[in-house]
Design a protein around this motif. Sequence first.
Motif, PDB file in Angstrom:
ATOM      1  N   ILE A  53       0.837  -1.206   0.000  1.00  0.00           N
ATOM      2  CA  ILE A  53       0.000   0.000   0.000  1.00  0.00           C
ATOM      3  C   ILE A  53       0.868   1.251   0.000  1.00  0.00           C
ATOM      4  CG2 ILE A  53      -1.705   1.311   1.310  1.00  0.00           C
ATOM      5  CD1 ILE A  53      -2.835  -1.364   2.292  1.00  0.00           C
ATOM      6  N   CYS A  54       1.913   1.264   0.835  1.00  0.00           N
ATOM      7  CA  CYS A  54       2.828   2.414   0.862  1.00  0.00           C
ATOM      8  C   CYS A  54       3.525   2.595  -0.484  1.00  0.00           C
ATOM      9  CB  CYS A  54       3.855   2.229   1.974  1.00  0.00           C
ATOM     10  SG  CYS A  54       3.187   2.343   3.653  1.00  0.00           S
ATOM     11  N   ALA A  55       3.884   1.477  -1.145  1.00  0.00           N
ATOM     12  CA  ALA A  55       4.532   1.559  -2.456  1.00  0.00           C
ATOM     13  C   ALA A  55       3.582   2.144  -3.505  1.00  0.00           C
ATOM     14  CB  ALA A  55       5.011   0.178  -2.883  1.00  0.00           C
ATOM     15  N   SER A  56       2.305   1.832  -3.410  1.00  0.00           N
ATOM     16  CA  SER A  56       1.338   2.398  -4.361  1.00  0.00           C
ATOM     17  C   SER A  56       1.189   3.901  -4.153  1.00  0.00           C
ATOM     18  CB  SER A  56      -0.013   1.697  -4.208  1.00  0.00           C
ATOM     19  OG  SER A  56      -0.576   1.947  -2.930  1.00  0.00           O
ATOM     20  N   LEU A 197      -2.015  -6.571  -4.309  1.00  0.00           N
ATOM     21  CA  LEU A 197      -1.749  -5.959  -5.608  1.00  0.00           C
ATOM     22  C   LEU A 197      -2.977  -6.015  -6.506  1.00  0.00           C
ATOM     23  CD1 LEU A 197       0.613  -4.664  -7.198  1.00  0.00           C
ATOM     24  CD2 LEU A 197       1.076  -6.918  -8.162  1.00  0.00           C
ATOM     25  N   LEU A 198      -3.704  -7.136  -6.459  1.00  0.00           N
ATOM     26  CA  LEU A 198      -4.930  -7.260  -7.252  1.00  0.00           C
ATOM     27  C   LEU A 198      -5.959  -6.221  -6.833  1.00  0.00           C
ATOM     28  CD1 LEU A 198      -6.803  -8.755  -9.239  1.00  0.00           C
ATOM     29  CD2 LEU A 198      -7.384 -10.314  -7.367  1.00  0.00           C
ATOM     30  N   ILE A 199      -6.162  -6.073  -5.519  1.00  0.00           N
ATOM     31  CA  ILE A 199      -7.162  -5.112  -5.020  1.00  0.00           C
ATOM     32  C   ILE A 199      -6.776  -3.690  -5.405  1.00  0.00           C
ATOM     33  CG2 ILE A 199      -8.172  -4.130  -2.928  1.00  0.00           C
ATOM     34  CD1 ILE A 199      -7.915  -6.930  -1.659  1.00  0.00           C
ATOM     35  N   ILE A 200      -5.491  -3.354  -5.272  1.00  0.00           N
ATOM     36  CA  ILE A 200      -5.045  -1.991  -5.581  1.00  0.00           C
ATOM     37  C   ILE A 200      -5.210  -1.690  -7.068  1.00  0.00           C
ATOM     38  CG2 ILE A 200      -3.018  -0.494  -5.703  1.00  0.00           C
ATOM     39  CD1 ILE A 200      -2.040  -1.784  -3.119  1.00  0.00           C
ATOM     40  N   ILE A 201      -4.745  -2.597  -7.927  1.00  0.00           N
ATOM     41  CA  ILE A 201      -4.805  -2.347  -9.374  1.00  0.00           C
ATOM     42  C   ILE A 201      -6.250  -2.287  -9.856  1.00  0.00           C
ATOM     43  CG2 ILE A 201      -4.255  -3.340 -11.630  1.00  0.00           C
ATOM     44  CD1 ILE A 201      -1.672  -4.385 -10.448  1.00  0.00           C
ATOM     45  N   VAL A 202      -7.071  -3.215  -9.392  1.00  0.00           N
ATOM     46  CA  VAL A 202      -8.477  -3.217  -9.819  1.00  0.00           C
ATOM     47  C   VAL A 202      -9.188  -1.968  -9.306  1.00  0.00           C
ATOM     48  CG1 VAL A 202     -10.685  -4.390  -9.513  1.00  0.00           C
ATOM     49  CG2 VAL A 202      -8.645  -5.714 -10.091  1.00  0.00           C
TER      50      VAL A 202
END
Length: 458
Positions: A53-56, A197-202
């Motif tokens: 999350i921090c990387a996003s 990663l899936l939740i963030i990208i979607v």
Amino acid sequence: MHYKWVILPTDFLLFLLLGIFGIFFLWARTQSHWRIPWQQIINRPLAVVAMTICASYLTVALLDSIHLQFRLPNQPGQTQIHYSPRIVSVLDELIKPIGANDEKTYAAPFASRLFTKETIETSSGKVEQVYLPLNYPNKILQASGRSKTRDITIRIISGLSRGVGIWLLLLTILVIYCRVNEYNLLHKSMIAFYLTLLIIIVSISVALSLGKAYHIIGTDKVGGDIFYAAIKSIRTGLIIGLVTSFVMLPFAILLGIMAGFFGGFVDDVIQYIYTTLSSIPGVLLIAASILSLQIYIANHPQLFTNIASRADARLLALCIILGITSWTSLCRLLRAETLKLREMEYIQAAKVLGVSRRKILFRHILPNVLHIIIITVALDFSGLVLAEAVLSYVGVGVDPTTYSWGNMINSARLELARDPVVWWPLLSAFFFMFLLVLSANIFADALRDAFDPRLRQR
């Protein structure tokens, strides 16, 4: 070229910090005493989720820190090149037209009409109060010829499919990398990383798909898109946390280690400095500094040729002021730890063998206090992000033209007194800030557990 690059001071510092962290990471991979704690962090699924999350957030901030100015079209007979006074970022270009389509005033999330009634005069001459239709969503719906519900459904499905496709592509690259390096693909931490990663990208894909047609978190008093403001505020929050730490560390490290190692007169002077600085109310010092900067900007307009440079100068000044006023706590910790380390046998042996004080400080003392520095910086990061929100709320934070969660909260306090209540600006600022601060705190706890020698022994 149709554009030119613009490097603001905070942009340079942010990428400089990223480069320093990258070099430190590559060096740490070669050191077993650094590599083992990091492996311990990676083996914790919750810490991996927080890191992702921090990387996003960091990715968004970096995209928003690459600025440029577009070239204006040449007029007949014009030979000199002129550029637009408006400075935009790569992020602005990627999420177009989000943020470029303003309304007249408040609009609720996914609304097609204004939130408040407007007085109009009908064709018959009668004065009525009606909810006027929004300009942006209604143009999209008229152009597509679809109903609002059907259009939203199609955009959600499109965003989901695009997000899943990007995730599968990244997952394929990651699987190949892990197999080449013989990493365990089915470890709990890896599975947590895949799902996060899936939740963030979607989520990003769906939000962008919907945001290009609707105001998904509504608009503010002047019709600005709240989703756009919340995304743009990420850069401000991260710069406050990272650049302030960059300013704070030299003071804390040098003075803390020197006070603990040399003692005597040096220790007394350094203690006097940070005790005096700690006794000054931070808010008053920040307010005085910001007001002085505003006077300087007003007296030297030739140094600040556009709104972005003036706002960036105030943001940088706030980072410097927060850094100068927040290094004292870390300095105390390093002083106490150095007092203990200087009595250790290997330090005493180095002195007997004639090793210079400079080498003892940087080869023996500093490496053994780095865990305290890393833990403290990680724990203070979330506090600095919250400090910006509080300072902007009381009017001594970043420039009012700068997108920040503090400015959003400051404007939302008056909106809560309206009837009906305009709740979405406050909620959106709270959500984005809460997610960043929570992730930073979870990651800081993992760092403390991994790098603190006492906890590691337990």
